[in-house]
Design a protein around this motif. Structure first.
Motif, short mmCIF file in Angstrom:
data_model
loop_
_atom_site.label_atom_id
_atom_site.label_comp_id
_atom_site.label_asym_id
_atom_site.label_seq_id
_atom_site.Cartn_x
_atom_site.Cartn_y
_atom_site.Cartn_z
N GLN A 57 0.82 -1.21 0.00
CA GLN A 57 0.00 0.00 0.00
C GLN A 57 0.86 1.26 0.00
O GLN A 57 0.54 2.23 -0.68
CB GLN A 57 -0.95 0.02 1.18
N VAL A 58 1.96 1.24 0.76
CA VAL A 58 2.87 2.39 0.75
C VAL A 58 3.37 2.62 -0.67
O VAL A 58 3.40 3.75 -1.16
CB VAL A 58 4.05 2.19 1.72
N HIS A 59 3.74 1.54 -1.34
CA HIS A 59 4.21 1.67 -2.72
C HIS A 59 3.11 2.24 -3.61
O HIS A 59 3.35 3.18 -4.38
CB HIS A 59 4.68 0.32 -3.27
N ASP A 60 1.92 1.67 -3.52
CA ASP A 60 0.81 2.13 -4.35
C ASP A 60 0.49 3.60 -4.11
O ASP A 60 0.25 4.36 -5.05
CB ASP A 60 -0.44 1.28 -4.13
N LEU A 61 0.50 4.02 -2.85
CA LEU A 61 0.25 5.43 -2.55
C LEU A 61 1.37 6.32 -3.06
O LEU A 61 1.13 7.44 -3.50
CB LEU A 61 0.07 5.64 -1.04
N SER A 62 2.59 5.81 -3.01
CA SER A 62 3.73 6.64 -3.43
C SER A 62 3.73 6.92 -4.93
O SER A 62 4.29 7.92 -5.36
CB SER A 62 5.05 5.99 -3.02
N VAL A 63 3.11 6.05 -5.70
CA VAL A 63 3.06 6.27 -7.16
C VAL A 63 1.70 6.82 -7.60
O VAL A 63 1.47 6.98 -8.79
CB VAL A 63 3.40 4.99 -7.95
N ALA A 77 5.66 9.16 4.65
CA ALA A 77 6.79 8.90 5.55
C ALA A 77 6.30 8.24 6.85
O ALA A 77 6.93 7.31 7.36
CB ALA A 77 7.53 10.20 5.86
N LEU A 78 5.15 8.70 7.35
CA LEU A 78 4.58 8.07 8.55
C LEU A 78 4.20 6.62 8.27
O LEU A 78 4.43 5.73 9.09
CB LEU A 78 3.34 8.84 9.02
N THR A 132 -1.91 3.24 15.77
CA THR A 132 -2.15 4.66 16.01
C THR A 132 -1.77 5.48 14.78
O THR A 132 -2.51 6.38 14.37
CB THR A 132 -1.34 5.14 17.24
N THR A 133 -0.64 5.16 14.17
CA THR A 133 -0.21 5.88 12.98
C THR A 133 -1.19 5.66 11.83
O THR A 133 -1.57 6.61 11.14
CB THR A 133 1.20 5.43 12.56
N TYR A 134 -1.63 4.43 11.63
CA TYR A 134 -2.57 4.15 10.55
C TYR A 134 -3.89 4.90 10.77
O TYR A 134 -4.47 5.42 9.83
CB TYR A 134 -2.82 2.64 10.39
N ARG A 135 -4.36 4.95 12.00
CA ARG A 135 -5.59 5.69 12.29
C ARG A 135 -5.41 7.18 11.96
O ARG A 135 -6.25 7.80 11.33
CB ARG A 135 -6.00 5.53 13.75
N THR A 136 -4.26 7.74 12.35
CA THR A 136 -3.98 9.15 12.09
C THR A 136 -3.93 9.44 10.60
O THR A 136 -4.54 10.39 10.12
CB THR A 136 -2.66 9.57 12.76
N VAL A 137 -3.21 8.62 9.86
CA VAL A 137 -3.09 8.84 8.41
C VAL A 137 -4.44 8.65 7.72
O VAL A 137 -4.76 9.39 6.80
CB VAL A 137 -1.98 7.94 7.81
#
Length: 174
Positions: A57-63, A77-78, A132-137
């Protein structure tokens, strides 16, 4: 922005899954851990599978177009950090299994479940922080999507849009 809706759903889902896995780690940790491979390995496999999903998912969001949006780079980054925490949690689960089975191999191994329980506690902590990070993002992405769908947002100039939400600014300083 249609793909952002799907990413928000996935981000929110990861938060919930991490909470469930964390609770499972706690339950195992509080038990005797008499059969570590049967008790810990299924958890470890699910955490590792989730780590792969998070990395994908990080990869998909980054592109995607999300990376170019305001706050998108910081949110990514988070997510990279949270993805690392999920992966580390899976590794800690594997270590917990290993430490509990050492008794069959080495005379000086810890005969109790204390070492394994400690690794499971660490895995639980990593999953809690990642959740917590996933909820924030997910919240940040939802707000971002909402700003694109409200009629007043479509007529504002970029200079009139609100700055990054306080959660992201606070996390950046930490």
């Amino acid at each position: 922005m249609a793909d952002l809706t799907e990413h928000i759903r996935l981000l929110s889902g990861v938060h919930g899954t991490l909470k469930e896995l964390s609770a499972e780690a706690r339950q195992i940790r509080e038990g005797e851990i008499a059969k570590p491979v049967r008790e810990i390995t299924p958890l470890s496999l699910r955490v590792h599978e989730l780590a792969l999903q998070c990395t994908r998912q990080v990869h998909d969001l980054s592109v995607s177009e999300y990376a170019a949006t305001e706050g998108g780079t910081e949110a990514l980054a988070l997510l990279v950090g949270a993805s690392y925490q999920v992966s580390l949690a899976g590794t800690l689960c594997n270590l917990a299994t290993h430490l509990r089975t050492e008794i069959y191999l080495y005379e000086d191994a810890d005969p109790t479940a204390a070492s394994s329980a400690d690794q499971l506690r660490r895995a639980e902590d990593e999953m809690q922080r990642a959740a917590t990070t996933y909820r924030t993002v997910a919240r940040l992405a939802s707000r971002h999507l909402a700003s694109f769908t409200t009629p007043s947002a479509q007529h504002r100039s970029p200079a009139q849009t609100a700055p990054n939400p306080p959660e992201l600014t606070t996390r950046r300083r930490a």
